[in-house]
Design an enzyme around this catalytic site. Structure first.
Site, short mmCIF file in Angstrom:
data_model
loop_
_atom_site.label_atom_id
_atom_site.label_comp_id
_atom_site.label_asym_id
_atom_site.label_seq_id
_atom_site.Cartn_x
_atom_site.Cartn_y
_atom_site.Cartn_z
N SER A 9 0.76 -1.25 -0.01
CA SER A 9 0.02 0.05 -0.11
C SER A 9 0.69 1.06 0.00
O SER A 9 1.71 1.50 0.88
CB SER A 9 -0.94 -0.08 1.26
OG SER A 9 -1.45 1.11 1.37
N HIS A 34 -1.36 -1.10 -4.14
CA HIS A 34 -2.59 -0.97 -3.74
C HIS A 34 -2.52 0.88 -3.38
O HIS A 34 -1.68 1.40 -2.64
CB HIS A 34 -2.69 -1.64 -2.27
CG HIS A 34 -4.06 -1.34 -1.49
ND1 HIS A 34 -5.01 -2.09 -2.06
CD2 HIS A 34 -4.33 -0.28 -0.59
CE1 HIS A 34 -5.91 -1.75 -1.05
NE2 HIS A 34 -5.49 -0.66 -0.20
N ASP A 36 -4.56 3.68 -1.89
CA ASP A 36 -5.91 4.13 -1.04
C ASP A 36 -6.37 5.69 -1.16
O ASP A 36 -5.65 6.53 -0.85
CB ASP A 36 -5.33 4.06 0.70
CG ASP A 36 -5.20 2.52 0.88
OD1 ASP A 36 -6.01 1.76 0.93
OD2 ASP A 36 -3.83 2.10 1.30
N MET A 38 -9.13 8.43 -0.24
CA MET A 38 -9.79 8.75 0.88
C MET A 38 -10.67 9.93 0.87
O MET A 38 -9.93 10.96 0.30
CB MET A 38 -9.02 8.79 2.28
CG MET A 38 -8.25 7.34 2.49
SD MET A 38 -7.23 7.72 4.01
CE MET A 38 -6.43 6.12 3.91
N HIS A 67 -8.15 1.38 -3.92
CA HIS A 67 -9.25 1.27 -2.78
C HIS A 67 -9.86 2.39 -2.53
O HIS A 67 -9.24 3.31 -2.11
CB HIS A 67 -8.29 0.62 -1.66
CG HIS A 67 -9.08 0.45 -0.51
ND1 HIS A 67 -8.64 0.19 0.88
CD2 HIS A 67 -10.47 0.31 -0.27
CE1 HIS A 67 -9.56 0.07 1.55
NE2 HIS A 67 -10.96 0.20 1.27
N MET A 69 -12.10 4.70 -0.70
CA MET A 69 -12.89 4.95 0.54
C MET A 69 -13.56 6.04 0.29
O MET A 69 -13.13 7.43 0.94
CB MET A 69 -11.80 5.00 1.77
CG MET A 69 -11.31 3.51 2.14
SD MET A 69 -9.91 3.69 3.05
CE MET A 69 -8.61 3.72 1.64
N MET A 138 -11.78 -5.80 5.43
CA MET A 138 -10.65 -4.85 6.12
C MET A 138 -10.42 -5.23 7.59
O MET A 138 -11.28 -5.81 8.28
CB MET A 138 -11.49 -3.65 6.47
CG MET A 138 -11.64 -2.81 5.07
SD MET A 138 -10.24 -2.16 4.10
CE MET A 138 -9.15 -1.37 5.37
N ASP A 176 -6.68 -6.43 4.01
CA ASP A 176 -6.23 -5.00 4.10
C ASP A 176 -6.12 -4.55 5.55
O ASP A 176 -7.28 -4.40 6.17
CB ASP A 176 -6.96 -4.07 3.12
CG ASP A 176 -6.31 -2.71 3.00
OD1 ASP A 176 -4.97 -2.41 3.45
OD2 ASP A 176 -6.96 -1.79 2.56
C1 DX5 Z 1 -6.28 1.82 5.65
C2 DX5 Z 1 -6.01 1.49 4.09
C3 DX5 Z 1 -4.91 0.34 4.15
C4 DX5 Z 1 -3.58 0.65 4.76
C5 DX5 Z 1 -2.77 -0.27 4.88
O1 DX5 Z 1 -7.30 2.51 5.43
O2 DX5 Z 1 -6.98 0.97 3.53
O3 DX5 Z 1 -4.46 -0.10 3.04
O4 DX5 Z 1 -2.76 1.60 4.18
O5 DX5 Z 1 -1.59 0.00 5.69
P1 DX5 Z 1 -0.78 -0.78 6.85
O6 DX5 Z 1 -0.54 -2.24 6.13
O7 DX5 Z 1 0.10 -0.18 7.33
O8 DX5 Z 1 -2.10 -1.48 7.83
ZN ZN Z 2 -6.51 -0.03 1.45
#
Ligand code: DX5
Ligand code: ZN
Length: 216
Positions: A9, A34, A36, A38, A67, A69, A138, A176
């Site tokens: 990620s 990956h 993320d 948000m 991903h 969010m 998650m 994840d």
């Molecule tokens: C959390 C994310 C994850 C996160 C994973 O909101 O969806 O993808 O970045 O990071 P680690 O492996 O550090 O928990």
């Molecule tokens: Zn994620």
């Protein structure tokens, strides 16, 4: 048990040196990257968006596992495709029914995924399984990297794997949040084939070693 795919990620990378960081994990054996995204609504944080995906796309051949969010991803599907995403995973917790958005993601030629938060029963995913390319469990509250793995996720992965098998589907399960060398074997044994790891890869002295160890 087949060897799982590892998706570092990017959230845990050094954003001032993104190209180098990506090259390091790509050379180190990462299978996907990956991303993320948000929005400050579905999760209490804001990360990065389309221009960063576009920049990342130019530096790597890795599949971009995106991903989302986002409380309202629907208007942005075409833009994520244009930016270079290969798959888009939305959350089952969003207000509009995810079915139409999942169909739209596929219509755009992208893989579609559906994610479930720690507080949501995994059964919430079941009505959509026939129309997914991946299902994401998650193992932390989404919004922040670097949190501790919540082991209740393992039960959800097992239940989901059983339902997928019962229905004769071949849908990969992604996990994840807080995945590291201590819990990766448990995730694989529970039935996850796609392991996301942020801190455990990017903050490791040697990301290649970390990826190999998580892969098992
Ligand atoms: C959390 C994310 C994850 C996160 C994973 O909101 O969806 O993808 O970045 O990071 P680690 O492996 O550090 O928990
Ligand atoms: Zn994620």
């Amino acid at each position: 048990m087949t060897s799982p795919l590892i998706a570092p990620s990017l959230l845990a990378a050094d954003f001032a040196r993104l190209a180098e960081e990506i090259a390091r994990v790509e050379k180190g054996g990462a299978d996907l990257l990956h991303l993320d995204i948000m929005d400050g609504h579905l999760v209490p944080n804001i990360s990065f968006g389309l221009p960063v995906i576009e920049a990342v796309r130019k530096t790597t051949q890795l599949e971009l596992d995106t991903h989302l969010m986002l409380q309202n991803p629907a208007p942005f599907i075409a833009q994520f495709k244009e930016a270079g995403s290969d798959s888009l995973t939305i959350h089952v917790e969003i207000d509009p029914d995810p079915a139409a958005i999942l169909a739209d993601i596929r219509r755009h030629g992208l893989k579609c995924g559906l994610a479930v938060n720690p507080a949501t029963p995994v059964e919430a995913l079941f009505p959509y399984l026939d129309h997914l390319d991946l299902a994401l469990v998650m193992s932390v509250e989404p919004g922040f990297g670097g949190q501790a793995f919540q082991s209740q996720a393992l039960t959800k992965i097992r239940d989901l794997a059983a339902e997928i098998a019962r229905r004769g589907l071949s849908l990969p399960i992604e996990v994840d949040g807080g995945v590291n060398t201590d819990n990766a074997a448990d995730c694989r044994e529970a039935g996850a084939q796609l392991l996301v790891a942020g801190s455990a890869v990017f903050r490791a002295a040697d990301p290649a070693d970390a990826i190999a160890a998580i892969r098992g």
